[in-house]
Motif scaffolding. Structure first.
Motif, PDB file in Angstrom:
ATOM      1  N   ARG A  25     -14.927  -6.277  -1.768  1.00  0.00           N
ATOM      2  CA  ARG A  25     -15.788  -5.680  -0.736  1.00  0.00           C
ATOM      3  C   ARG A  25     -15.354  -6.121   0.653  1.00  0.00           C
ATOM      4  NH1 ARG A  25     -20.246  -3.082  -2.462  1.00  0.00           N
ATOM      5  NH2 ARG A  25     -20.933  -3.364  -4.621  1.00  0.00           N
ATOM      6  N   PRO A  42       0.841  -1.207   0.000  1.00  0.00           N
ATOM      7  CA  PRO A  42       0.000   0.000   0.000  1.00  0.00           C
ATOM      8  C   PRO A  42       0.870   1.249   0.000  1.00  0.00           C
ATOM      9  CG  PRO A  42      -0.750  -1.584   1.637  1.00  0.00           C
ATOM     10  CD  PRO A  42       0.574  -2.074   1.149  1.00  0.00           C
ATOM     11  N   LEU A  71     -12.136  -6.760   1.386  1.00  0.00           N
ATOM     12  CA  LEU A  71     -10.814  -6.196   1.623  1.00  0.00           C
ATOM     13  C   LEU A  71     -10.842  -4.697   1.916  1.00  0.00           C
ATOM     14  CD1 LEU A  71      -8.822  -8.044  -1.192  1.00  0.00           C
ATOM     15  CD2 LEU A  71      -8.522  -8.352   1.268  1.00  0.00           C
ATOM     16  N   THR A  72     -11.873  -4.012   1.420  1.00  0.00           N
ATOM     17  CA  THR A  72     -11.926  -2.566   1.619  1.00  0.00           C
ATOM     18  C   THR A  72     -13.369  -2.085   1.623  1.00  0.00           C
ATOM     19  OG1 THR A  72     -11.051  -0.442   0.842  1.00  0.00           O
ATOM     20  CG2 THR A  72     -11.802  -1.974  -0.837  1.00  0.00           C
ATOM     21  N   ALA A  99     -11.736   6.981  -0.637  1.00  0.00           N
ATOM     22  CA  ALA A  99     -13.123   6.522  -0.622  1.00  0.00           C
ATOM     23  C   ALA A  99     -14.074   7.717  -0.518  1.00  0.00           C
ATOM     24  CB  ALA A  99     -13.341   5.565   0.541  1.00  0.00           C
ATOM     25  N   GLU A 111      -2.818  -3.717  -2.647  1.00  0.00           N
ATOM     26  CA  GLU A 111      -2.669  -2.346  -2.159  1.00  0.00           C
ATOM     27  C   GLU A 111      -3.897  -1.860  -1.403  1.00  0.00           C
ATOM     28  OE1 GLU A 111       0.294  -0.422  -5.472  1.00  0.00           O
ATOM     29  OE2 GLU A 111      -1.754  -0.873  -6.116  1.00  0.00           O
ATOM     30  N   LEU A 112      -4.827  -2.752  -1.149  1.00  0.00           N
ATOM     31  CA  LEU A 112      -6.005  -2.416  -0.361  1.00  0.00           C
ATOM     32  C   LEU A 112      -5.693  -2.606   1.117  1.00  0.00           C
ATOM     33  CD1 LEU A 112      -8.766  -4.097  -2.574  1.00  0.00           C
ATOM     34  CD2 LEU A 112      -8.016  -1.707  -2.562  1.00  0.00           C
ATOM     35  N   PRO A 113      -6.433  -1.966   2.014  1.00  0.00           N
ATOM     36  CA  PRO A 113      -7.666  -1.206   1.803  1.00  0.00           C
ATOM     37  C   PRO A 113      -7.410   0.198   1.262  1.00  0.00           C
ATOM     38  CG  PRO A 113      -7.087  -1.192   4.115  1.00  0.00           C
ATOM     39  CD  PRO A 113      -6.094  -2.105   3.442  1.00  0.00           C
ATOM     40  N   LEU A 114      -8.486   0.777   0.720  1.00  0.00           N
ATOM     41  CA  LEU A 114      -8.418   2.137   0.210  1.00  0.00           C
ATOM     42  C   LEU A 114      -8.166   3.123   1.344  1.00  0.00           C
ATOM     43  CD1 LEU A 114     -11.439   2.354  -2.274  1.00  0.00           C
ATOM     44  CD2 LEU A 114      -9.012   2.309  -2.877  1.00  0.00           C
ATOM     45  N   ASP A 115      -7.414   4.140   1.030  1.00  0.00           N
ATOM     46  CA  ASP A 115      -7.279   5.259   1.955  1.00  0.00           C
ATOM     47  C   ASP A 115      -8.676   5.859   2.149  1.00  0.00           C
ATOM     48  OD1 ASP A 115      -6.956   8.102   2.784  1.00  0.00           O
ATOM     49  OD2 ASP A 115      -4.825   7.635   2.595  1.00  0.00           O
ATOM     50  N   PRO A 116      -9.125   6.064   3.384  1.00  0.00           N
ATOM     51  CA  PRO A 116     -10.464   6.613   3.620  1.00  0.00           C
ATOM     52  C   PRO A 116     -10.707   7.921   2.876  1.00  0.00           C
ATOM     53  CG  PRO A 116      -9.501   5.846   5.676  1.00  0.00           C
ATOM     54  CD  PRO A 116      -8.416   5.778   4.643  1.00  0.00           C
TER      55      PRO A 116
END
Length: 312
Positions: free
Chosen positions: A173, A86, A175-176, A144, A136-141
């Motif tokens: 879904r 990530p 994973l992030t 999102a 590279e997950l999870p997404l940066d909040p």
């Protein structure tokens, strides 16, 4: 003598494949994409056999290909893979209001190598679409949150044609977190799309997920997984499923041809798609550009996967 002839044939095929993989405009490509290009050089599909859909076995092993690659030396355009990790969002710019802008689209690849290849060829800039991999997950909040700012925003998914690959939307879904109202659009690769391209298939035992044959059989059972007492356990590498995510129902996801193909213990990687075709088609679909003359029927079919287009 036989080994020498084999090495010579592979060496010539590798030189031709390297030129084709980078065509038409110095495309950067991965080692596995080069391998599949070698397969196409050694075993081309005659024009008269373009229908019906089918995939072909690899004419050369990956180990033999890598031996030929080492003997060949450096190849222009061949990417050196980097460790998947990530990366902090926004580190490339000091702009304080970066995350105040809306993000209309995001592409997540099952393969980190493919994500790196798309980035190396400028897809994020050309398509105005950041490219990430599952690793590279999870997404940066904050990213999102950018998706939430645009009505009709979408997360596009790119995965292998395999029983495991078909579960990628559910695994993403897990994973992030995906914000409510953001569309999740699988672009493929589906087994039938791979068959339309006559891609090179490999035994599923060599796939990224290393699924066993009996697990593939269970996943292609026409019954929904929730009703199947022998349903495989979740992959320990995956995060715990989100409560709102329903298990994939392969009965409504694969057709009889795809189910039969999966039962033959086969899979096709996204890497098997020609690099130029992959770049062109991903760009078109994440930008939702409709091909000239596309009918309403094709417009409806586009949601099933990126390689369903006749012009791909």
């Amino acid at each position: 003598m036989a080994d020498r002839v084999k090495a010579q044939v592979l060496g010539r095929a590798l030189r031709v494949a390297a030129l084709r993989a980078g065509a038409p405009s110095d495309i950067r490509f991965t080692e596995r994409q080069l391998y599949y290009e070698v397969c196409r050089v050694l075993l081309p599909v005659p024009r008269g056999l373009r229908r019906p859909a089918f995939t072909v076995a690899a004419p050369v092993s990956y180990d033999d290909f890598r031996t030929a690659l080492r003997e060949h030396g450096p190849i222009p355009g061949l990417l050196t893979p980097r460790p998947a990790r990530p990366r902090p969002a926004g580190r490339h710019t000091p702009e304080p209001d970066l995350f105040d802008y809306g993000l209309p689209r995001l592409l997540i690849c099952e393969s980190d190598d493919i994500a790196q290849m798309l980035r190396a060829n400028g897809v994020p800039m050309e398509s105005a679409c950041p490219v990430l991999s599952a690793a590279e997950l999870p997404l940066d909040p904050r990213v999102a949150g950018m998706l939430e700012l645009v009505e009709g925003s979408a997360v596009y998914l790119l995965h292998d044609a395999s029983a495991h690959g078909l579960t990628f939307p559910d695994r993403v879904r897990a994973l992030t977190p995906i914000p409510d109202g953001v569309r999740v659009v699988p672009l493929g690769l589906r087994p039938r799309q791979a068959g339309s391209l006559h891609s090179t298939h490999l035994p599923v035992s060599t796939s990224r997920s290393a699924r066993s044959e009996d697990e593939v059989d269970r996943m292609t059972d026409p019954r929904p997984p929730s009703d199947d007492p022998t349903s495989p356990r979740p992959d320990p590498a995956d995060a715990q499923p989100a409560p709102a995510t329903a298990p994939i129902d392969l009965e409504s996801t694969v057709d009889p041809w795809e189910s039969a193909w999966l039962r033959r213990n086969r899979y096709v990687e996204v890497d098997a798609v020609r690099p130029a075709s992959l770049l062109r088609t991903v760009h078109r679909l994440v930008r939702e550009v409709r091909p000239r003359g596309a009918s309403t029927q094709w417009g409806r079919v586009r949601t099933t996967g990126f390689l369903t287009w006749p012009t791909a």
